[in-house]
Write a protein that holds these residues in place. Sequence first.
Motif, short mmCIF file in Angstrom:
data_model
loop_
_atom_site.label_atom_id
_atom_site.label_comp_id
_atom_site.label_asym_id
_atom_site.label_seq_id
_atom_site.Cartn_x
_atom_site.Cartn_y
_atom_site.Cartn_z
N TYR A 166 0.56 -1.21 0.12
CA TYR A 166 0.12 0.02 0.09
C TYR A 166 0.85 1.27 -0.11
O TYR A 166 0.32 2.38 0.04
N GLY A 167 2.08 1.17 -0.22
CA GLY A 167 3.07 2.18 -0.26
C GLY A 167 2.59 3.16 -1.43
O GLY A 167 2.55 4.58 -1.20
N LEU A 168 2.28 2.75 -2.55
CA LEU A 168 1.80 3.59 -3.81
C LEU A 168 0.53 4.28 -3.31
O LEU A 168 0.35 5.62 -3.81
N ALA A 169 -0.49 3.70 -2.47
CA ALA A 169 -1.79 4.42 -2.00
C ALA A 169 -1.27 5.58 -1.06
O ALA A 169 -1.94 6.82 -1.29
N THR A 170 -0.34 5.48 -0.19
CA THR A 170 0.06 6.56 0.72
C THR A 170 0.57 7.48 -0.06
O THR A 170 0.48 8.61 0.18
#
Length: 405
Positions: free
Chosen positions: A325-329
């Motif tokens: 979920y790093g891209l979402a952050t």
Amino acid sequence: MPDAKSTPAGSPQGKENVDRKVHGESVGLPSFYSPRSRPIHEHDGALATRLDRLDRLDRDELSLSSLALTPTSTSASTDDANPPLPPPSLLSPAFTPPATPGTATPSPAAEHQPHGVPVDSSIPSGGCGTKRPRLLETLPEVQCIVRARIPTVSGTEMFLHLYTNNVDSKEHLAIVFGPHIRSQSLDAPREGETEMDRMVRGAYTGRLYPGRTRSGMVGGSSSVDNDPEEVVTPSGPPLVRIHSECYTGETAWSARCDCGEQLDEAARLMSLPSAVNGGIVIYLRQEGRGIGLGEKLKAYNLQDLGSDTVEANLLLRHPADARSYGLATAMLLDLGQEEIRLLTNNPDKIRAVEGPNREVRVTERVAMVPLSWKGKGGFRSREVEGYLKTKIEKMGHMLDMGGLQ
């Protein structure tokens, strides 16, 4: 004669007893089962009569339309009073894909935003699960390369943002509800571009219209074009859904999961007039909880052979959940969101979305309650009941009725 308590649940008598309990006041099934729909019996006279009348009207309309479409037949079996019906549709209404945002269940203007439970991932008792997901040391670099207005058939407008990044070759999306939520990387000036270039890639204020010549952001104001930017003052964080791509549930009408229904319901909630703070669906291209479509279809075959969704992934030598979920952050930060209300049943996702240094803070967790549990449509199937059961028992999802409060 055996009584209801001593009758095995798998026998015909046991099934009849279970059905009787479901239709009665007390339901003896586990909480993850949705109540079954009640069949129409002969004593339901008025309703049965109306349905029969509607069914006959539908048959009559089909018969009239077939008169003009069916060529005259010389067969002796053809009856002029009862012309042959046209072939049925290839797609049954039961296999209609998930509805367009806002159309599945018409929402009254007075419907409020769903109830949220305050959470705080900085303390053990903060309602964010017991697991500590592995986080990236640094967030990925993302850039929004284009934004476009998307009018929906329900009348709601949203903006689709297309993102690229430095960790994979996929194009991830942010579906944004609310004109006040903007991308910093999209709005930033780029060397050598013209005002038309900016408008074409979506870096403009207000609305586009034929003949417009300025973006309203560089070298002038949108007021010159008589199109001022709509000013919205949010009173709190937006509702956010982190949604992973699911081709089978969103496009192929699959009843093995509730992904399509969750995406549709998230968009509906963000389209409500009461959603004054806006909403964001971060749509990540990580099919099959990160294992890809091909491996996901193999997992489906293993499920038909008796495994549940977690066991199937493990048998294929994949983690039970391989998503990141790093891209979402990073995308949320680019959209200017440092505090959000997260629409999820997975408490472990809260800490994962917040980032390695809590760059984004989740202030509330909003439950995603299946529509069938709320009596607002939805669907039920043996597969999706087993899927929800596994998510509760093995993946720690808090699939409860908290969102109804």
